[in-house]
Scaffold this motif. Sequence first.
Motif, PDB file in Angstrom:
ATOM      1  N   GLY A  23       0.819  -1.214   0.000  1.00 57.64           N
ATOM      2  CA  GLY A  23       0.000   0.000   0.000  1.00 57.64           C
ATOM      3  C   GLY A  23       0.848   1.257   0.000  1.00 57.64           C
ATOM      4  N   GLN A  24       1.980   1.234   0.735  1.00 53.45           N
ATOM      5  CA  GLN A  24       2.875   2.388   0.744  1.00 53.45           C
ATOM      6  C   GLN A  24       3.448   2.647  -0.640  1.00 53.45           C
ATOM      7  OE1 GLN A  24       3.644   4.595   3.089  1.00 53.45           O
ATOM      8  NE2 GLN A  24       2.233   3.672   4.559  1.00 53.45           N
ATOM      9  N   VAL A  25       3.756   1.582  -1.352  1.00 48.65           N
ATOM     10  CA  VAL A  25       4.278   1.734  -2.715  1.00 48.65           C
ATOM     11  C   VAL A  25       3.204   2.331  -3.619  1.00 48.65           C
ATOM     12  CG1 VAL A  25       5.160   0.488  -4.722  1.00 48.65           C
ATOM     13  CG2 VAL A  25       5.917  -0.151  -2.426  1.00 48.65           C
ATOM     14  N   LEU A  26       1.982   1.876  -3.458  1.00 50.55           N
ATOM     15  CA  LEU A  26       0.906   2.405  -4.300  1.00 50.55           C
ATOM     16  C   LEU A  26       0.620   3.873  -3.981  1.00 50.55           C
ATOM     17  CD1 LEU A  26      -1.617  -0.592  -4.280  1.00 50.55           C
ATOM     18  CD2 LEU A  26      -0.065   0.102  -6.114  1.00 50.55           C
ATOM     19  N   ILE A  27       0.720   4.243  -2.692  1.00 46.29           N
ATOM     20  CA  ILE A  27       0.383   5.615  -2.295  1.00 46.29           C
ATOM     21  C   ILE A  27       1.529   6.582  -2.577  1.00 46.29           C
ATOM     22  CG2 ILE A  27      -0.141   7.075  -0.304  1.00 46.29           C
ATOM     23  CD1 ILE A  27      -1.590   4.666   0.911  1.00 46.29           C
TER      24      ILE A  27
END
Length: 368
Positions: free
Chosen positions: A74-78
């Motif tokens: 999720g951090q990579v996507l955000i």
Amino acid sequence: MAEQGDFLHVVTTDNLTDRRIALGRAMIWGSAGFLAVVALVQTLQETGYADFGFSTWRPTLYAYVLWAICLCWGQVLIRGERGKRVLFVLPAALFVISMVVFPLLFGLVIAFSDWNLSSPTGRTFNGLDNIRQMWTDDFYWNAMANMVRYTLAIIVEYAIAFGLALLLNSQIHARKFFRVAFLMPLMLSPVAVSWMIGKSMMEIRFGPIARLARELGWASPSFFGSPEMARFTIMVMDAWTYIPFMMIMILAGLQAIPRDIQEAAKVDGARSWRGFWEVTFPLMLPVSITVILIRIIFKLKLADIIINVTAGGPGGATDSVTSFIFREYRDRSNVGYGTLLAMVYLVLIVIAITIVMKLTDRWARPRY
């Protein structure tokens, strides 16, 4: 060159669409909620408040791993490229949570349980019963009072260690030999010290120290007969073991003081006691505070000497909190109550150390 499908080498900072950010947040919060629900269901089932749940904590572990993966992804996507840094922190984060957070949470569950290993009923949730038992347990509060006495003894240990360090820092004959000789107690295990000194040298009938005391006029030299004498003997044995540690730390600090400062103080008339009190001692404050803090941490874990020499006696008079908790586990198999005492003790230690560090922070700053 980055290859197609190589996740770590694809720069995605410019491709942060709203849909992608929303997906990342949904993954993080969804997995966190799923982990919370699984852990809550399992906790309710374990404490008897729910009839449904899982037979083991394995589903919670799987939910935890899923949350960790979703958190990173999720951090990579955000955050795009910057979010990939999370992947490098992931092993450390998983280790800390697994080895520190989970055991603490599990210990908290046990602390509010009635769990005696000799009982066939196993572990059952008993609410605040353990806290009520602790509140009315005179032996526990006696152990807590002993810890205050044992900890205050550090002041005397520090004074002796400082004196020995000053002696070994001066130009005395056979200085290197004495440095090694004074360090020898530190090389011994507290268990060995317990048997060598407490069980053999202080033995009331044939111990050499007891014989010497008898020759000096002590008719019945019982070093562990009365509560006051037994506590004092425990303090002496513990001090004998750890004063060398304080001494060597202070000695290192003394040798780090610049010679020109001491020479300038002598030129200004600060000699002997005045030079020590106005120059050496203030310069040694950072080292002294560090030594005392480390010694306090050692002292708060004092148990081995007590367990081996007096087993907490006579009548629990010499118990430290740690030895009391140990005997609660070993002798009474009372895991629930013992865990509550350990958790309370941990909280008190953290608060006490934080206050001491806050109060001594100003003194510990270098003054030169």
